[in-house]
Design an enzyme around this catalytic site. Structure first.
Site, PDB file in Angstrom:
ATOM      1  N   ILE A 129      -6.875 -16.360  28.886  1.00 21.08           N
ATOM      2  CA  ILE A 129      -6.506 -15.461  27.782  1.00 21.08           C
ATOM      3  C   ILE A 129      -5.746 -14.259  28.329  1.00 21.08           C
ATOM      4  CG2 ILE A 129      -7.392 -14.013  25.918  1.00 21.08           C
ATOM      5  CD1 ILE A 129      -9.885 -15.788  25.839  1.00 21.08           C
ATOM      6  N   GLU A 182     -20.400 -20.338  38.737  1.00 21.87           N
ATOM      7  CA  GLU A 182     -19.898 -19.803  40.001  1.00 21.87           C
ATOM      8  C   GLU A 182     -20.815 -20.230  41.144  1.00 21.87           C
ATOM      9  OE1 GLU A 182     -17.214 -17.251  39.960  1.00 21.87           O
ATOM     10  OE2 GLU A 182     -16.991 -17.781  37.862  1.00 21.87           O
ATOM     11  N   LYS A 197     -16.108  -8.294  34.363  1.00 17.38           N
ATOM     12  CA  LYS A 197     -14.922  -8.419  33.513  1.00 17.38           C
ATOM     13  C   LYS A 197     -14.835  -7.259  32.525  1.00 17.38           C
ATOM     14  CE  LYS A 197     -15.056 -13.364  34.169  1.00 17.38           C
ATOM     15  NZ  LYS A 197     -15.704 -14.614  33.699  1.00 17.38           N
TER      16      LYS A 197
END
Lengths: 407, 407
Positions: A129, A182, A197
């Protein structure tokens, strides 16, 4: 139309690194070629010619032919060494390493000024995105009110998987098997990855640079089948939502599992997909949805950054330079649902305001407004599960409150 | 950080023009100020000082102090005169006029080259959604497969309003009353407005520049209560979808009412909101949603363009310069539901393939694959209502076909 032609040195040939290699081969992009990959283990079999690989970081970092270092490794401390040295050596940097960025954002912004070299990192927040670039360039003059979203693919995958009664552990295992978690799953399930983030988005949305540890967060490990059942009964879903928003000059942020109604944009974000809501005074409510993880979707973001470098694009950190009087607040209170299986001692004492309580032999909960510090203590030390109430429920409570105040 | 400071001359003080005035007043943006508005009727009362207004276009177009002409009027022929003269007079242009752009795109691209002056027009396609800039800058090297969306707010408003049995005429009237319909509603309801926007997206997504009349389209005026009932039964919604996509080197496009399943991104786009799907080989499926009309949302896009001009941003038309072997195809066939109230003569003859027929005294339909020219004839001359089948239904039919071919 013409841009520079760039020579790349790439650190890492894992999920994203190999995706970038393939993306560059398949795409029509002619603006860059990879001279060398630096990898840790020379003995692994790889889908690219051997001559492309080295284990010597300095072969890339000191190579005067290399214009751009693309950092795509997992270890954020090693990444820090690579990225800072690259900048100091006069190379531009592209990275998708949110932990590195979030933990060193202030320094990395200063280092860009000092060295004159840019770092681009669209792949570091919501992968495919284009949120950072749009916050920088497109919403730069809108009076933003909120940026929120589902920013972590693996927790969203897990939450989707346990909605029908599956266990957390089985869902986590599946997510890891499919490559959606992860290397260290605790960063995901405890909410750190979403927080990294959010730290990046805070800088580009509101010009606020904070340590990730300054942002309150609650992970998803305590989401119980009972909480899921309540969500199902209310026709809501539980999503791990990272949110930052502004009220006048004050900017707030947190990451917390949240009940999301069917009317909410984030309700329809499934599995490893990410979704971001941007609300501005002028553009009003915008929603972006796309793959938040995976080899090609993340490589696509990295490729877009490389392409932008051929045109000398760099983040201007416009908000950071302009909104100097915004104040970051992290001790606010929020409306939550706190539940556990101890029906005798509901933690009512920790709440500023209680609107609902429920007790049964198996499951008890309290709903109300609570300070974030109290909430995190309950979650960490008291084994209580915490889920923020849906914005629809909050509006209703606040309306009731206002009515009562008015009477 | 520093950009130019721009002096603006603005044509029009209607919905978007007055929104821009207000947006510039409220925003923190310091990069531009409006020197003068040119308006048609000097006697209307306006929410800005009288000294700002003139009725003389040349006062703006010939003013050497004015750097940028912002064109926000309704009349696309007058807009054409304004915009071309502005470029020739050495001024940059920002416009949200999709009709002007779609009808003169080839010429306006050439005129940018010739004069060296840029035109930006983010507000012309999907208003507040930053789709053009993202196609140009962010998806520039992705191998795009599809760009599709709900591109017209007023038809989407009308289609939302008639889902529960309301009449088309009442819904149109309400849309006009709320300011969601353009001055001439036929451009909206016949599908032209969506087609203008699709024409613009085709250029930035695939480098294809065509006349709007080259793109096949069907409007929403024949959507009957019976069609809505069928959509409800199937748990689908009828949406006016503009779509362009690529198969190898061939690029297709059309605008047509479409059944949209609950799993489809466009299902959740309500009222005057727009939604755009971008599918690329690398980034995969991306979805953008935001206000597609309205004073502030469109002004927000215009402001972003003005802001971009302070940094000398211009569209590079990268695909146009690169994808020279893409071929535009507009005689393709599609899967549709064609219905009417004549049960005796279903237009089976026009179909290449028929998979379903239904006849009742009130309502009859046929579903199958049909060439677009035949379809448009049926819709225009035969009073048949045409709705494209959902992509889920099409996949199913095509799977069946393949199975049959394999056996």
């Amino acid at each position: 139309m013409s841009g520079k032609s760039l020579t790349l040195g790439v650190f890492g040939f894992g999920c994203v690194g190999s995706g970038l290699y393939e993306t560059l081969r398949q795409s029509n992009f002619k603006g860059a070629n990879i001279k060398r990959f630096c990898i840790a283990n020379p003995d692994k079999e790889r889908s690219a010619p051997n001559a492309l690989f080295t284990t010597e970081a300095d072969e890339l970092l000191n190579d005067p032919e290399i214009d751009v270092i693309v950092e795509l490794i997992d270890n954020s401390e090693a990444a820090y060494q690579i990225v800072t040295k690259a900048l100091r050596n006069g190379k531009a940097v592209v990275t998708a390493n949110k932990k590195l960025l979030a933990e060193h954002l202030q320094e990395l912004i200063a280092l860009q000024d000092e060295t004159g070299q840019p770092i681009l990192y669209e792949g570091a927040a919501a992968a495919s995105i284009p949120i950072i670039r749009n916050l920088e360039e497109y919403y730069d003059n809108d009076l933003l009110r909120e940026v929120s979203g589902i920013l972590n693919g693996s927790t969203n995958f897990i939450l989707s998987a346990i909605e029908d009664g599956g266990t957390f552990d089985a869902a986590l295992e599946l997510a890891q098997k499919l490559g959606f978690a992860e290397s260290d799953p605790t960063l995901d399930v405890d909410g750190w990855d979403a927080k990294f983030k959010l730290t990046i988005l805070l800088a580009h949305a509101f010009g606020i640079v904070v340590e990730p540890s300054d942002i309150p967060h609650v992970g998803i490990t305590r989401i119980s089948p009972q909480v899921q059942r309540i969500a199902n009964e209310r026709r809501e879903r539980v999503k791990l939502v990272g949110k930052c928003w502004r009220e006048d000059k004050k900017v707030f942020a947190h990451v917390i599992p949240t009940f999301v109604t069917q009317e909410d944009e984030l309700n329809q974000v499934e599995n490893e997909v990410n979704g971001v809501v941007v609300e501005g005074a002028f553009s009003q409510r915008q929603f972006f949805r796309g793959k938040g993880a995976g080899s090609f979707p993340t490589a696509a973001a990295v490729l877009s950054d490389i392409s932008a470098l051929t045109y000398d694009y760099r983040y201007e950190y416009k908000k950071l330079n302009r909104e100097k009087d915004f104040e970051f607040v992290n001790d606010h209170s929020i409306w939550v649902h706190v539940s556990g299986n101890n029906r005798d001692v509901l933690p009512l004492y920790a709440f500023e305001e209680v609107v609902n309580t429920f007790r049964s032999p198996e499951h008890s909960y309290v709903e109300g407004r609570i300070g974030l510090r109290n909430l995190i203590n309950l979650s960490k030390e008291g084994n209580w599960s915490a889920v923020a109430l849906s914005s629809a429920a909050v509006s209703q409570f606040e309306k009731q409150n206002n009515l009562e105040l008015a009477n």
